[in-house]
Write a protein that holds these residues in place. Sequence first.
Motif, PDB file in Angstrom:
ATOM      1  N   LEU A   1       0.830  -1.203   0.000  1.00 41.67           N
ATOM      2  CA  LEU A   1       0.000   0.000   0.000  1.00 41.67           C
ATOM      3  C   LEU A   1       0.867   1.257   0.000  1.00 41.67           C
ATOM      4  CD1 LEU A   1      -2.595  -1.035   2.733  1.00 41.67           C
ATOM      5  CD2 LEU A   1      -2.918  -1.110   0.253  1.00 41.67           C
ATOM      6  N   PHE A   2       0.317   2.323  -0.546  1.00 37.86           N
ATOM      7  CA  PHE A   2       0.953   3.633  -0.435  1.00 37.86           C
ATOM      8  C   PHE A   2       0.366   4.334   0.789  1.00 37.86           C
ATOM      9  CE2 PHE A   2       1.295   2.787  -5.018  1.00 37.86           C
ATOM     10  CZ  PHE A   2       2.669   2.949  -5.173  1.00 37.86           C
ATOM     11  N   VAL A   3       1.244   4.924   1.581  1.00 35.26           N
ATOM     12  CA  VAL A   3       0.815   5.670   2.767  1.00 35.26           C
ATOM     13  C   VAL A   3       1.090   7.150   2.504  1.00 35.26           C
ATOM     14  CG1 VAL A   3       1.166   6.067   5.223  1.00 35.26           C
ATOM     15  CG2 VAL A   3       1.264   3.737   4.311  1.00 35.26           C
ATOM     16  N   VAL A   4       0.041   7.966   2.595  1.00 36.90           N
ATOM     17  CA  VAL A   4       0.158   9.393   2.296  1.00 36.90           C
ATOM     18  C   VAL A   4      -0.336  10.198   3.490  1.00 36.90           C
ATOM     19  CG1 VAL A   4      -0.598  11.264   0.784  1.00 36.90           C
ATOM     20  CG2 VAL A   4      -0.162   9.004  -0.168  1.00 36.90           C
ATOM     21  N   SER A   5       0.472  11.194   3.877  1.00 33.29           N
ATOM     22  CA  SER A   5       0.087  12.124   4.933  1.00 33.29           C
ATOM     23  C   SER A   5       0.514  13.514   4.487  1.00 33.29           C
ATOM     24  CB  SER A   5       0.775  11.737   6.249  1.00 33.29           C
ATOM     25  OG  SER A   5       2.149  12.068   6.212  1.00 33.29           O
ATOM     26  N   PRO A   6       0.195  14.556   5.252  1.00 28.92           N
ATOM     27  CA  PRO A   6       0.597  15.909   4.827  1.00 28.92           C
ATOM     28  C   PRO A   6       2.096  16.068   4.613  1.00 28.92           C
ATOM     29  CG  PRO A   6      -1.077  16.048   6.532  1.00 28.92           C
ATOM     30  CD  PRO A   6      -0.722  14.599   6.417  1.00 28.92           C
ATOM     31  N   ASP A   7       2.927  15.270   5.276  1.00 26.16           N
ATOM     32  CA  ASP A   7       4.381  15.431   5.167  1.00 26.16           C
ATOM     33  C   ASP A   7       5.096  14.245   4.545  1.00 26.16           C
ATOM     34  OD1 ASP A   7       4.457  17.987   6.426  1.00 26.16           O
ATOM     35  OD2 ASP A   7       4.231  17.010   8.371  1.00 26.16           O
ATOM     36  N   THR A   8       4.396  13.154   4.278  1.00 23.61           N
ATOM     37  CA  THR A   8       5.086  11.943   3.815  1.00 23.61           C
ATOM     38  C   THR A   8       4.309  11.245   2.703  1.00 23.61           C
ATOM     39  OG1 THR A   8       3.989  10.468   5.410  1.00 23.61           O
ATOM     40  CG2 THR A   8       6.014  11.554   6.135  1.00 23.61           C
ATOM     41  N   ARG A   9       5.066  10.442   1.935  1.00 25.67           N
ATOM     42  CA  ARG A   9       4.471   9.513   0.979  1.00 25.67           C
ATOM     43  C   ARG A   9       5.445   8.365   0.811  1.00 25.67           C
ATOM     44  NH1 ARG A   9       4.446   7.503  -4.097  1.00 25.67           N
ATOM     45  NH2 ARG A   9       2.402   7.119  -5.081  1.00 25.67           N
ATOM     46  N   SER A  10       4.987   7.146   1.012  1.00 25.72           N
ATOM     47  CA  SER A  10       5.873   5.991   0.894  1.00 25.72           C
ATOM     48  C   SER A  10       5.068   4.750   0.560  1.00 25.72           C
ATOM     49  CB  SER A  10       6.653   5.770   2.200  1.00 25.72           C
ATOM     50  OG  SER A  10       5.755   5.546   3.285  1.00 25.72           O
ATOM     51  N   GLU A  11       5.782   3.740   0.033  1.00 28.57           N
ATOM     52  CA  GLU A  11       5.162   2.447  -0.233  1.00 28.57           C
ATOM     53  C   GLU A  11       5.512   1.506   0.914  1.00 28.57           C
ATOM     54  OE1 GLU A  11       5.517  -1.293  -3.353  1.00 28.57           O
ATOM     55  OE2 GLU A  11       6.020   0.731  -4.061  1.00 28.57           O
ATOM     56  N   ARG A  12       4.505   0.839   1.459  1.00 28.77           N
ATOM     57  CA  ARG A  12       4.713  -0.028   2.627  1.00 28.77           C
ATOM     58  C   ARG A  12       4.030  -1.374   2.425  1.00 28.77           C
ATOM     59  NH1 ARG A  12       8.411   2.415   6.297  1.00 28.77           N
ATOM     60  NH2 ARG A  12       8.409   4.613   5.650  1.00 28.77           N
ATOM     61  N   ARG A  13       4.484  -2.363   3.200  1.00 29.69           N
ATOM     62  CA  ARG A  13       3.871  -3.694   3.214  1.00 29.69           C
ATOM     63  C   ARG A  13       3.218  -3.919   4.573  1.00 29.69           C
ATOM     64  NH1 ARG A  13       6.449  -7.525  -0.512  1.00 29.69           N
ATOM     65  NH2 ARG A  13       7.854  -6.375  -1.892  1.00 29.69           N
ATOM     66  N   PHE A  14       1.993  -4.388   4.544  1.00 34.32           N
ATOM     67  CA  PHE A  14       1.260  -4.653   5.786  1.00 34.32           C
ATOM     68  C   PHE A  14       0.643  -6.045   5.743  1.00 34.32           C
ATOM     69  CE2 PHE A  14       0.987   0.013   5.287  1.00 34.32           C
ATOM     70  CZ  PHE A  14       1.575   0.409   6.466  1.00 34.32           C
ATOM     71  N   ASP A  15       0.566  -6.649   6.919  1.00 38.09           N
ATOM     72  CA  ASP A  15      -0.098  -7.943   7.066  1.00 38.09           C
ATOM     73  C   ASP A  15      -1.600  -7.688   7.188  1.00 38.09           C
ATOM     74  OD1 ASP A  15      -1.182 -10.405   7.993  1.00 38.09           O
ATOM     75  OD2 ASP A  15       0.784 -10.953   8.797  1.00 38.09           O
ATOM     76  N   LEU A  16      -2.364  -8.376   6.389  1.00 34.08           N
ATOM     77  CA  LEU A  16      -3.818  -8.171   6.399  1.00 34.08           C
ATOM     78  C   LEU A  16      -4.462  -8.587   7.719  1.00 34.08           C
ATOM     79  CD1 LEU A  16      -4.671  -9.428   2.788  1.00 34.08           C
ATOM     80  CD2 LEU A  16      -4.793  -7.072   3.616  1.00 34.08           C
TER      81      LEU A  16
END
Length: 224
Positions: A7-22
């Motif tokens: 998933l891509f994680v977006v916030s006012p100061d960041t943007r990154s691609e991350r892996r999460f366990d469902l």
Amino acid sequence: MTSIVKLFVVSPDTRSERRFDLHITIEQLKGKLELITGIPVQNQKISLHNGDDDSQVVAQLDDDAKPLGYYSVRDFQTIKVVDTNPSTSFTGQLSDVSQVEKFEISDDAYAQRTDSVLAYKQRHKVGRFAPPSTEPTPEPAVNIPIGSRCEVESTEPGLKKRGAVRFVGHTEFAAGLWVGVEYDEPMGKNDGSLKGVQYFTCRPNYGVFVRPAKVTIDFDDEEI
């Protein structure tokens, strides 16, 4: 079937691609997102989108007890994290340069500093402070014999300016090497003299001075 989602994680100061366990809960996800975005868990409002620019919310991840997989999350969707109380955190301040105090200095004050790039260049004579070179630029070798048949480069398509080489050398009218040519036809500019100095002799309007690069002496002369 894998339980890991990208998933891509977006916030006012960041943007990154991350892996999460469902299988992690939304509460556990928020703990991870705090480390990624800097937004405290209690301030997070999380929504799922199909892309960064997609304003339509696929799901609000607002039930802390439910696992991430409950919301049918797919690879490369986007989690947007909003800070509901930015006054208690640094959210937005890291990317807002208008809040940064700018250091300004006048040109005169900068010129007086001894620890500046300008001072370094002056001390070491770098760039525009380097002394001019006293060594003359070597001239390329020119093999244009006097008396050779030649053709002078023309800007007019199909026009062949041909004649004979009458002079090769330096002149008083300009620096560098020049070639004096006597044309076969009156398409020149002088009689072999320029600015009162006679470099060779020919009929008026048959003479011209050109740079060596514009002269060809190895060509088919059958059309003349």
